[in-house]
Design a protein around this motif. Structure first.
Motif, PDB file in Angstrom:
ATOM      1  N   TYR A 204      19.811   4.118  98.604  1.00 18.72           N
ATOM      2  CA  TYR A 204      20.199   3.291  99.767  1.00 18.72           C
ATOM      3  C   TYR A 204      21.303   4.041 100.510  1.00 18.72           C
ATOM      4  O   TYR A 204      22.482   3.732 100.316  1.00 18.72           O
ATOM      5  CB  TYR A 204      20.674   1.907  99.314  1.00 18.72           C
ATOM      6  CG  TYR A 204      19.555   1.028  98.794  1.00 18.72           C
ATOM      7  CD1 TYR A 204      18.979   0.051  99.607  1.00 18.72           C
ATOM      8  CD2 TYR A 204      19.074   1.187  97.491  1.00 18.72           C
ATOM      9  CE1 TYR A 204      17.941  -0.753  99.127  1.00 18.72           C
ATOM     10  CE2 TYR A 204      18.036   0.398  97.020  1.00 18.72           C
ATOM     11  CZ  TYR A 204      17.474  -0.569  97.840  1.00 18.72           C
ATOM     12  OH  TYR A 204      16.450  -1.352  97.368  1.00 18.72           O
TER      13      TYR A 204
ATOM     14  N   PRO B  45      17.548   7.758 110.965  1.00 28.02           N
ATOM     15  CA  PRO B  45      17.087   7.270 109.657  1.00 28.02           C
ATOM     16  C   PRO B  45      15.676   6.721 109.787  1.00 28.02           C
ATOM     17  O   PRO B  45      15.303   6.195 110.835  1.00 28.02           O
ATOM     18  CB  PRO B  45      18.070   6.145 109.311  1.00 28.02           C
ATOM     19  CG  PRO B  45      19.229   6.332 110.217  1.00 28.02           C
ATOM     20  CD  PRO B  45      18.695   6.984 111.470  1.00 28.02           C
TER      21      PRO B  45
ATOM     22  N   GLU C  48      13.370   0.939 107.114  1.00 25.00           N
ATOM     23  CA  GLU C  48      13.664   0.370 105.805  1.00 25.00           C
ATOM     24  C   GLU C  48      12.477   0.462 104.839  1.00 25.00           C
ATOM     25  O   GLU C  48      12.619   0.896 103.705  1.00 25.00           O
ATOM     26  CB  GLU C  48      14.044  -1.107 106.045  1.00 25.00           C
ATOM     27  CG  GLU C  48      14.803  -1.747 104.939  1.00 25.00           C
ATOM     28  CD  GLU C  48      16.139  -1.087 104.652  1.00 25.00           C
ATOM     29  OE1 GLU C  48      16.740  -0.476 105.567  1.00 25.00           O
ATOM     30  OE2 GLU C  48      16.586  -1.146 103.501  1.00 25.00           O
TER      31      GLU C  48
ATOM     32  N   GLN D 263      11.969   3.941 103.564  1.00 22.78           N
ATOM     33  CA  GLN D 263      13.046   4.301 102.633  1.00 22.78           C
ATOM     34  C   GLN D 263      12.825   3.662 101.265  1.00 22.78           C
ATOM     35  O   GLN D 263      13.026   4.289 100.231  1.00 22.78           O
ATOM     36  CB  GLN D 263      14.401   3.855 103.189  1.00 22.78           C
ATOM     37  CG  GLN D 263      14.835   4.639 104.410  1.00 22.78           C
ATOM     38  CD  GLN D 263      16.304   4.446 104.709  1.00 22.78           C
ATOM     39  OE1 GLN D 263      17.081   4.039 103.855  1.00 22.78           O
ATOM     40  NE2 GLN D 263      16.697   4.728 105.947  1.00 22.78           N
TER      41      GLN D 263
ATOM     42  N   PRO E 154      15.929   9.007 100.488  1.00 22.03           N
ATOM     43  CA  PRO E 154      15.690   9.032 101.928  1.00 22.03           C
ATOM     44  C   PRO E 154      16.755   9.892 102.616  1.00 22.03           C
ATOM     45  O   PRO E 154      17.924   9.817 102.274  1.00 22.03           O
ATOM     46  CB  PRO E 154      15.849   7.561 102.343  1.00 22.03           C
ATOM     47  CG  PRO E 154      15.808   6.774 101.069  1.00 22.03           C
ATOM     48  CD  PRO E 154      16.311   7.681 100.001  1.00 22.03           C
TER      49      PRO E 154
ATOM     50  N   ASP F 294      11.699  12.359 105.706  1.00 18.82           N
ATOM     51  CA  ASP F 294      11.090  11.241 104.989  1.00 18.82           C
ATOM     52  C   ASP F 294       9.582  11.173 105.240  1.00 18.82           C
ATOM     53  O   ASP F 294       8.803  10.884 104.327  1.00 18.82           O
ATOM     54  CB  ASP F 294      11.745   9.912 105.393  1.00 18.82           C
ATOM     55  CG  ASP F 294      13.183   9.813 104.869  1.00 18.82           C
ATOM     56  OD1 ASP F 294      13.620  10.762 104.184  1.00 18.82           O
ATOM     57  OD2 ASP F 294      13.852   8.804 105.145  1.00 18.82           O
TER      58      ASP F 294
END
Lengths: 806, 339
Positions: free
Chosen positions: A142, A246, A249, A252, A262, A268
């Motif tokens: 996370y 990023p 969610e 990840q 991640p 990713d």
């Protein structure tokens, strides 16, 4: 290989099973589940809370008192966390709930940690706000979690809702042992396909739509593959206007559940597709690729290359490199180069999805000393047809995530296209191999679900290219067996021609040896077959001894295990020494084990493997006890003739005056002796030790278990005793030789009954007395028969200087 | 004379009756019945009697003799029994004193298990065969469908003597050697040492033992493999043992399986030994790969068969609950004498 159940369910929507059911069923169809982790196992009563107010704790500087809304009510929580502020939404474990671990990320306790209402420095606290570590995860998984603080949830989540759900922790991660033939199952899709067939549910793979703008990728890059033997396919696509951010969610969470950290959307997506399709991909910064060109070629011998981890590595001409017009930019299938890696400043990138030769990648990765997730997948030998699917999936994700603009088209260098093969099918042959009676239509249903395509007359099966393990009818039978169920196949015993079975003669002789040794108190030892070349010095074995010619292991675990033994003594003495060191008294050990005698040097053919019976002992007992074991063994296996002990056996490792070769009919069948004091010292054995070694290949031919009844003696025996004086050096064996040879047919047996040195006997001499028994099987002996025999014996004794004692 | 005879009878009977030792009894026998005994003397005195009296008196003497003999025997019997009883009483020993034992040696636990396995299979008609430990690469790999550069070669961490010769990593090469001889059908097991370059620790040894099994015949099936190994497991671990076949992959068999048996400690309920699963993996097996048959000169269209391989140490460790594999090769008698 790890996958979360949620990801499998994404492609098998009908899948509704418990973790244990999934484990058992998948294992029984061949996708072995090694174990699973229920991520919410120790997470209980954890909801979203909103911090309404924060006050200082009146009696503690480092604590704060928060009023937290959990929807239905507002509760007071005392915390020491430095990072919370009013308005933050946080995971809150309520009174009576449970978290997975402590806040510092130490190993998780088996049953989690219970949270109860309590007072902190006098102020009531009705729950706890949680860090990511307390929820059983980490900042690696996370990345948005703060270092040392409470995990802050997104602002738009509903207060009072299930925080574990929001964090994607209501999931189970399975760990699989995938067999090396099932390359396709090193991917989420491959496992999902197996799960769908296993549970009889529909398999719904992602739909990959066409991607790309109106531009042509060929204007950006060209690809030349020089070594097509090592690279069967190279697919390249280009993405421009990249926006590093990023990843979402859900992506990840799926990566984290697979154990992948991640990083950002581009990395990713690459990792995601690698997990999903089992196809490793690489992303180059296109602006760092010179000459708009990719060349795939072998490295130069000694070529240096800096990989993206910053390490300089040395290549050789069997390592395949990815190059641009001027320089290498990556080690094919293993790791990209530092000189072309994606940074946060990247604007245009080149995606690579290729298929490299598995064996070459495996060997290169070993030689270069670099094993990566990518090389681990490539070395299994991938399906080139999968590369295109994977790169298009990646580009679709780029578009979906808004990570960049995909340029139209794909550069595809694909020499000989891999085509699906066909395998003959005959249901009766499948049943004949399996011993089953499975109807053909049941088999066909299994094939259909596995995407194995049967032809119109049901004689041939077309196998999709991802199933590289299916090549012949036996492989088809395995597919039937797996999904019919190994457990449903009946258990029968072979019919057909009866066989008698049994053990060999040699086996029986060895086992007689073992029985006799154990009767005499020897325990069976097992020692290693390889040892150090230093043992020869330890055993005082001469430089030119043939024992020093050994079978040498070229890649041993170390010098101590580097040669195959040519003598069993080191193993025996090492074991005796270990017992001596442990203060065990009166130790007797035996071993039936092999020595490995090379036929010539250098070793070009298999050595002569000779089984040796090795006896070793210290404590009670001496040379003659050991000799008794040897003789009782030989007697038991039917060796009836005279055993000769030749003291001139010349074994360096034995006491020079207490050793003998054991000879039967002119063949040395073994040796016996007291271990040389220097050798004992070398092994730290502080007592006299005795050994006997019998060379079993020389024993087998003289062993004989056949017996014939001879009748018991009917006529009386005549016994004569003789007492002799002779020089000490003469061995009684010489007397026995004479009795044997000169006693004639009527000589039945003889027995040493006295041996004496000392008073009344001249110094340097000994007195020896034998009792000799004569008997004829067919008559009563007459005095003259015996006298004649005795005269022959005495005359021969006199001949070697032995006189009767007066 | 008659009176004398009567008196003698009474006196003798009374003396015999009260005798307390066998020696005295014997003396009495001589004193009355011996050649110079009193009764004999009376008989000799018969010559003084008249011819009519003689037979009568003779008969009387004989009666007395008989009576005395019966009495003598009766008392002798009684005294003998008493004497024996006395002897037995004095010979009482303390049966709880320590035994005089021959200090027998002990077989290695590995070999105890191996012999059990051998007996089971010999009973089913299998031959126990042997093969070289220093083996050609060909038999150890190629003849088993593991060609050059096959990843399985790396996986097995082979010790090499040179390019052609290795320390066998499995007992499976014996399969190829036996098949090559072409004597069919085959039912064999081949126990022996194998080598892999694993560092020594509690669960690894660079030198350990396997037991290979091979059955080739015209109609040997996967079902036969299941039945055979189920039988084997029952005989080795107990009648209640169940087996579970899981699909697996070995290059030289197809289909292949790994076999679990119900945990022999907890019976399948789940315990520390089986890590809670109730099952313990004990061997790998499968139907001999048709290419392996072909390479050994056997026509896979005519013959088929199965093969299996058991790790001996694994079973020994589990069966005796030995927690460290190194103990098997240390040869400490305090260990060895426990089996």
């Amino acid at each position: 290989m790890n996958t979360p159940l949620s990801w499998i369910k994404a492609y098998v929507p009908g899948l509704d099973v418990t973790a244990q059911e999934y484990t058992d069923a998948m294992t029984l169809t061949g996708t072995k589940v090694e174990g699973f982790v229920q991520m919410d196992k120790n997470l209980d009563k954890i909801v979203v809370g909103e911090i309404l107010s924060i006050e200082r704790h009146p009696d503690a500087n480092k604590l704060i008192v928060c009023q937290v809304s959990i929807g239905s009510e507002t509760i007071q929580i005392v915390t020491g966390a430095p990072n919370v502020k009013v308005g933050d939404k946080v995971p809150v474990v309520l009174d009576g709930g449970k978290v997975a671990g402590g806040h510092s990320g130490e190993p998780l306790p088996e049953d989690g940690i219970k949270i109860k209402k309590g007072k902190l420095r006098g102020i009531e606290s009705c729950g706890m706000m949680c860090s990511i570590e307390e929820l059983g995860s980490s900042r690696d998984m996370y990345p948005d979690a703060p270092e040392d603080g409470i995990y802050i949830l997104p602002a738009d989540v509903e207060v009072g809702s299930d925080a574990i759900e929001l964090l994607g922790l209501h999931d189970t991660v399975f760990e699989y042992e995938i067999t090396s033939n099932r390359v396709d199952c090193y991917s989420v899709l491959g496992i999902a396909r197996e799960a769908a067939v296993t549970f009889g549910k529909e398999y719904v793979p992602p739909v990959v739509k066409e991607t790309g703008n109106n531009e042509d990728v060929n204007d950006y890059i060209s690809v030349e593959v020089k070594d097509t033997d090592l690279c069967s396919r190279y697919c390249a696509r280009v993405v421009k206007n990249i926006k590093i951010a990023p990843s979402p969610e859900w992506m990840q969470r799926r990566l984290a559940a697979c154990g992948i950290r991640p990083i950002n959307n581009i990395v990713d997506i690459t990792n995601y597709v690698m997990e999903e399709y089992g196809q490793p991909m690489h992303a180059f910064d296109l602006d760092l690729i010179e000459g708009k060109k990719i060349v795939v070629r072998r490295a130069e011998d000694g070529e240096k290359f800096v990989t993206l981890d910053g390490q300089e590595r040395t290549m050789d001409s069997d390592v395949l490199m990815i190059c641009d017009a001027n320089k290498a930019v990556g080690i094919a299938g293993i790791m990209g180069g530092e000189n072309s890696k994606i940074t946060d400043d990247v604007t245009t990138m080149l995606f690579e999805a290729a298929c490299f030769d598995g064996t070459n990648i495996r060997l290169s990765s070993k030689r270069v000393g670099l094993r990566t997730d990518a090389s681990g997948k490539f070395e299994k030998g991938l399906d080139p047809n999968n590369a295109e699917a994977a790169i298009n999936r990646a580009c679709q994700l780029i578009e979906e995530l808004g990570a960049g603009e995909v340029v139209g088209g794909m550069v595809d260098v694909y020499g000989k296209k891999k085509e699906a093969i066909t395998v003959p099918f005959d249901a009766s042959k499948v049943n004949k191999l399996l011993g089953t009676d499975i109807p053909e239509e049941d088999m066909l249903k299994i094939f259909e679900r596995l995407e194995l395509v049967i032809d119109a007359d049901k004689k041939n099966i077309t196998v999709p290219t991802w199933r590289q393990d299916i090549e012949r009818p036996a492989d088809i039978a395995e597919e039937v067996a797996r999904f019919f169920g190994y457990d449903k196949i009946p258990a029968t015993l072979p019919t057909g021609e009866a066989t008698t079975g049994g053990v060999s003669f040699e086996y029986n002789v060895q086992h007689t040896a073992m029985d006799i040794a154990e009767f005499y108190g020897f325990c069976e030892a097992m020692t290693y077959s390889f040892e150090s070349p230093k043992v020869f010095d330890k055993l005082l074995i001469k430089e030119d001894s043939p024992l020093r010619s050994t079978v040498v292991i070229t890649n041993p675990l170390g010098e101590d295990f580097s040669i195959m033994r040519t003598t069993t003594l080191n193993g025996m003495l090492t074991s005796l020494a270990m017992n001596y060191n442990h203060r065990n008294k009166n130790v007797r050990l035996y071993e039936v084990g092999r020595v490995y005698i090379p036929k010539a040097q250098p070793v070009t053919e298999l050595p002569d493997e000779r089984v040796q019976l090795t006896l070793g002992m210290y404590g009670d007992g001496d040379f003659f006890d050991m000799k008794g074991v040897v003789e009782d063994f030989l007697e038991k296996i039917g060796v009836t003739g005279r055993i000769v002990y030749d003291a001139k056996s010349g074994k360096e490792y034995l006491h020079p005056g207490r050793q003998a070769n054991i000879i039967y009919k002119n063949t040395v069948i073994g040796y016996i002796g007291e271990v040389h004091p220097t050798v004992l010292n070398n092994y730290d054995i502080g007592e006299k030790a005795y050994v006997a070694v019998l060379d079993m290949p020389n024993i087998y031919p003289i062993a004989n278990y056949d017996r014939l009844y001879k009748g018991v003696a009917k006529y009386p025996a005549v016994t004569r005793d003789i007492s002799m004086v002779m020089p000490k050096e003469i061995m009684v064996g010489q007397i026995e030789d004479i009795i044997e040879n000169k006693g004639g047919k009527i000589m039945e047996s003889y027995k040493l009954f006295d041996i004496y040195e000392g008073e009344q006997i001249q110094t340097g001499y000994k007195s020896v007395a034998y009792s000799i028994t004569f008997r004829a099987p067919d008559r009563t002996l007459e005095e003259k028969d015996v006298t004649e025999a005795m005269n022959r014996i005495l005359k021969a004794l006199a001949g070697i200087g032995i006189e009767l004692r007066q | 004379m008659e009176n004398r005879l009567k008196a003698l009878r009474e006196e003798a009977l009374s003396k015999i009756e009260t005798t307390s030792t066998l020696d005295v009894l014997n003396e009495l026998r001589v004193a009355y019945l011996g050649k110079k005994g009193e009764l004999t003397a009376l008989l000799k005195g018969m010559k003084d009697l008249s011819a009519e009296e003689r037979p009568k008196f003779g008969q009387m003497v004989n009666e007395v003799r008989e009576a005395l003999e019966v009495k003598l025997d009766e008392v002798k019997d009684k005294l003998s029994k008493a004497a024996l009883e006395l002897q037995l009483k004095t010979e009482v020993i303390d049966v709880t004193l320590p035994a005089k034992k021959k200090n027998l040696g002990h077989r290695h636990p590995n070999n105890i298990v191996l012999e059990e396995v051998e007996n089971i299979f010999v009973g089913m008609g299998y031959e126990v065969v042997d093969g070289p430990e220093v083996e050609y690469d060909y038999y150890n790999f190629e003849a088993l469908n593991i060609p050059a550069n096959h990843p399985a070669k790396d996986e097995q961490d082979t010790f090499y003597i040179n390019n052609e010769i290795v320390l066998r990593t499995q007992t499976s090469p014996v399969q190829a050697r036996v098949m090559e001889k072409g004597k069919l059908p085959i039912r064999m097991i081949a126990p022996g040492r194998v080598y892999r370059s694993d560092e020594v620790d509690a669960t690894h040894s660079p030198c350990f033992h396997q037991i290979e099994g091979l059955v080739i015949d015209k109609n040997v099936t996967f079902a036969d493999l299941k039945g055979t190994l189920a039988e084997f497991a029952k005989k080795l671990f107990g009648e209640q043992t169940k087996v579970k076949f899981r699909p697996h992959h070995f290059p030289f068999t197809e289909p292949s399986a790994e076999v679990d048996v119900t945990c022999f400690k907890c019976g399948g309920k789940g315990c520390r030994m089986c890590k809670g699963s109730g099952w313990i993996e004990i061997l790998g097996c499968g139907m001999v790969h048709p290419h392996v048959l072909e390479m050994s000169g056997i026509d896979p269209e005519e013959y088929q068969g199965f093969a299996f391989g058991v790790g001996l140490e694994r079973i020994t460790l589990l069966k005796y609950e030995i927690d460290d594999m190194r103990l098997l090769y240390e040869n400490d008698v305090r260990f060895l004498k426990q089996f």
